[in-house]
Design an enzyme around this catalytic site. Structure first.
Site, PDB file in Angstrom:
ATOM      1  N   GLU A 127       0.797  -1.249   0.000  1.00  0.00           N
ATOM      2  CA  GLU A 127       0.000   0.000   0.000  1.00  0.00           C
ATOM      3  C   GLU A 127       0.818   1.282   0.000  1.00  0.00           C
ATOM      4  O   GLU A 127       0.566   2.185   0.795  1.00  0.00           O
ATOM      5  CB  GLU A 127      -0.951  -0.010   1.208  1.00  0.00           C
ATOM      6  CG  GLU A 127      -1.894  -1.200   1.207  1.00  0.00           C
ATOM      7  CD  GLU A 127      -2.892  -1.174   2.375  1.00  0.00           C
ATOM      8  OE1 GLU A 127      -2.680  -0.419   3.329  1.00  0.00           O
ATOM      9  OE2 GLU A 127      -3.867  -1.942   2.303  1.00  0.00           O
ATOM     10  N   ASN A 169       2.231  -5.281  -3.134  1.00  0.00           N
ATOM     11  CA  ASN A 169       0.809  -5.568  -2.881  1.00  0.00           C
ATOM     12  C   ASN A 169       0.051  -4.269  -2.628  1.00  0.00           C
ATOM     13  O   ASN A 169       0.538  -3.387  -1.910  1.00  0.00           O
ATOM     14  CB  ASN A 169       0.721  -6.473  -1.634  1.00  0.00           C
ATOM     15  CG  ASN A 169      -0.636  -7.094  -1.413  1.00  0.00           C
ATOM     16  OD1 ASN A 169      -1.177  -7.752  -2.303  1.00  0.00           O
ATOM     17  ND2 ASN A 169      -1.192  -6.905  -0.216  1.00  0.00           N
ATOM     18  N   HIS A 206     -10.317  -5.948  -2.626  1.00  0.00           N
ATOM     19  CA  HIS A 206     -11.432  -5.772  -1.684  1.00  0.00           C
ATOM     20  C   HIS A 206     -12.530  -5.031  -2.444  1.00  0.00           C
ATOM     21  O   HIS A 206     -12.505  -3.807  -2.545  1.00  0.00           O
ATOM     22  CB  HIS A 206     -10.985  -4.960  -0.464  1.00  0.00           C
ATOM     23  CG  HIS A 206      -9.958  -5.640   0.378  1.00  0.00           C
ATOM     24  ND1 HIS A 206     -10.247  -6.777   1.113  1.00  0.00           N
ATOM     25  CD2 HIS A 206      -8.658  -5.370   0.605  1.00  0.00           C
ATOM     26  CE1 HIS A 206      -9.160  -7.152   1.767  1.00  0.00           C
ATOM     27  NE2 HIS A 206      -8.174  -6.328   1.466  1.00  0.00           N
ATOM     28  N   GLU A 235      -6.307 -10.673  -1.405  1.00  0.00           N
ATOM     29  CA  GLU A 235      -7.159 -10.415  -0.229  1.00  0.00           C
ATOM     30  C   GLU A 235      -8.628 -10.315  -0.639  1.00  0.00           C
ATOM     31  O   GLU A 235      -9.372  -9.458  -0.158  1.00  0.00           O
ATOM     32  CB  GLU A 235      -6.722  -9.121   0.479  1.00  0.00           C
ATOM     33  CG  GLU A 235      -5.253  -9.116   0.874  1.00  0.00           C
ATOM     34  CD  GLU A 235      -4.812  -7.888   1.662  1.00  0.00           C
ATOM     35  OE1 GLU A 235      -5.678  -7.121   2.127  1.00  0.00           O
ATOM     36  OE2 GLU A 235      -3.592  -7.701   1.817  1.00  0.00           O
ATOM     37  N   ASP A 237     -12.377 -10.150  -1.148  1.00  0.00           N
ATOM     38  CA  ASP A 237     -13.693 -10.206  -0.515  1.00  0.00           C
ATOM     39  C   ASP A 237     -14.590  -9.228  -1.267  1.00  0.00           C
ATOM     40  O   ASP A 237     -14.103  -8.261  -1.833  1.00  0.00           O
ATOM     41  CB  ASP A 237     -13.663  -9.947   1.015  1.00  0.00           C
ATOM     42  CG  ASP A 237     -12.926  -8.698   1.450  1.00  0.00           C
ATOM     43  OD1 ASP A 237     -12.672  -7.812   0.610  1.00  0.00           O
ATOM     44  OD2 ASP A 237     -12.615  -8.586   2.655  1.00  0.00           O
TER      45      ASP A 237
HETATM   46  C1  XIL Z   1      -6.713  -6.048   8.070  1.00  0.00           C
HETATM   47  C2  XIL Z   1      -7.115  -7.199   8.974  1.00  0.00           C
HETATM   48  O1  XIL Z   1      -8.042  -8.009   8.293  1.00  0.00           O
HETATM   49  C3  XIL Z   1      -7.730  -6.653  10.256  1.00  0.00           C
HETATM   50  O2  XIL Z   1      -7.946  -7.715  11.187  1.00  0.00           O
HETATM   51  C4  XIL Z   1      -6.837  -5.600  10.893  1.00  0.00           C
HETATM   52  O3  XIL Z   1      -7.492  -5.023  11.995  1.00  0.00           O
HETATM   53  C5  XIL Z   1      -6.469  -4.525   9.884  1.00  0.00           C
HETATM   54  O4  XIL Z   1      -5.874  -5.135   8.748  1.00  0.00           O
HETATM   55  N1  XIL Z   1      -5.134  -4.485   3.483  1.00  0.00           N
HETATM   56  C6  XIL Z   1      -4.175  -5.342   3.985  1.00  0.00           C
HETATM   57  C7  XIL Z   1      -4.502  -6.202   5.148  1.00  0.00           C
HETATM   58  O5  XIL Z   1      -3.090  -5.455   3.411  1.00  0.00           O
HETATM   59  O6  XIL Z   1      -3.379  -6.423   5.967  1.00  0.00           O
HETATM   60  C8  XIL Z   1      -5.630  -5.632   5.966  1.00  0.00           C
HETATM   61  O7  XIL Z   1      -5.979  -6.570   6.986  1.00  0.00           O
HETATM   62  C9  XIL Z   1      -6.810  -5.306   5.093  1.00  0.00           C
HETATM   63  C10 XIL Z   1      -6.443  -4.274   4.048  1.00  0.00           C
END
Ligand code: XIL
Length: 299
Positions: A127, A169, A206, A235, A237
């Site tokens: 990020e 990432n 996401h 990741e 969802d």
């Molecule tokens: C999130 C986790 O799912 C949570 O439990 C935590 O509180 C915050 O981080 N991008 C990422 C992940 O790279 O590490 C994040 O995970 C979600 C967004």
């Protein structure tokens, strides 16, 4: 069949999930994990604040527990994440300049060395770009140490674990025409041109719903791949878990040979960081949702 076994039949791909290590004590959770998935990412336990809560004091216990669980069952492990502006321990949040740069590089080296040979892919940097139309780097204490902090992290990771695949990432790099996507693309292109060690790009993915699923997602995947890096959906969802959106993501990955696999960001809706959006493949009781069947059928 299962998600992992079906993905493996698709050119040796994986289908994985984020794991919260404390939930490994929940047998309903672990039953699904062990049955369905052949790749894991620690949801929080391999972040900087978890691994180095005090400077120079490393806590590898939870990360080791996950790696052991996974490797003893033939699951591949994605390391997440070596350098990030978020979830830094307090001591690092308060650092700047050369002191911070050296502390970051030391963290990369210590962690990648500890897990050498056990991690298939590292999210070396997470990020680092801004949202919106600027295409700029995100402002952070790490960014203020100098624009070369990302390549310095990649070089340190390569040196510490030469066999791990090293990934950049990010989120909101799914739509090919977005400035953020283009900016990450240019960075990867520049790294490849200059021999900075990078092997892969992770698209967090996401998604907030069917309408926000970008129709050019496959173009994004294939464009990054054409730079000579693998791509990973790291990741996934999707708000309300629409079956068509999940199916499209799978089909887009399968259409790009360098798309090596898909990781969903949790197992049951009740495990999700977005649990109020029910974005995953299993409901809170561990039952398969319609999106599960759509994914399995597409695989
Ligand atoms: C999130 C986790 O799912 C949570 O439990 C935590 O509180 C915050 O981080 N991008 C990422 C992940 O790279 O590490 C994040 O995970 C979600 C967004």
């Amino acid at each position: 069949s299962t998600l992992g076994a079906s993905a493996a039949e698709q050119g040796g791909r994986y289908f994985g999930t984020a794991v919260a290590v404390n939930r490994l004590n929940d047998s309903a959770y672990t039953t699904i994990l062990n049955r369905e998935f052949n790749q894991v990412t620690a949801e929080n336990e391999m972040k900087i604040d978890a691994l180095q809560p005090n400077q120079g004091q490393f806590n590898f216990g939870n990360g080791d527990r996950l790696v052991q669980h996974a490797r003893s069952r033939g699951m591949q492990v994605r390391g997440h994440t070596l350098a990030w502006h978020s979830q830094q321990p307090g001591w690092m949040q308060n650092m700047s300049g050369t002191t911070l740069r050296n502390a970051m590089l030391n963290h990369v080296t210590q962690v990648a060395t500890h897990y050498r040979g056990q991690i298939a892919w590292w999210d070396v940097v997470n990020e680092a770009f801004q949202d919106g139309s600027s295409g700029a780097r995100r402002d952070s204490n790490l960014q203020r140490t100098g624009n070369d902090w990302i390549e310095a992290a990649f070089r340190a990771a390569r040196q510490a674990d030469p066999n791990a695949q090293l990934c950049y990432n990010d989120y909101n790099i799914d739509n090919w025409t977005d400035a953020k996507t283009q900016a990450v693309y240019r960075m990867v292109q520049d790294f490849k041109n200059r021999g900075v060690p990078i092997d892969c790009v992770g698209l967090q993915s996401h998604f907030t719903g069917g309408s926000n699923y970008p129709s050019n997602y496959r173009t994004t995947l294939s464009s990054f791949a054409a730079l000579g890096v693998d791509v990973h959906i790291t990741e996934l969802d999707i708000r309300n878990a629409p079956s068509d959106a999940y199916r499209n993501v799978v089909n887009d990955c399968l259409a790009v040979s360098r798309c090596k696999g898909i990781t969903v960001w949790g197992i049951r809706d009740s495990d999700s960081w977005r649990s109020n959006e029910s974005p995953l493949l299993f409901d809170g009781n561990g039952n398969k949702k319609a999106a599960y069947n759509a994914v399995l059928t597409a695989l």
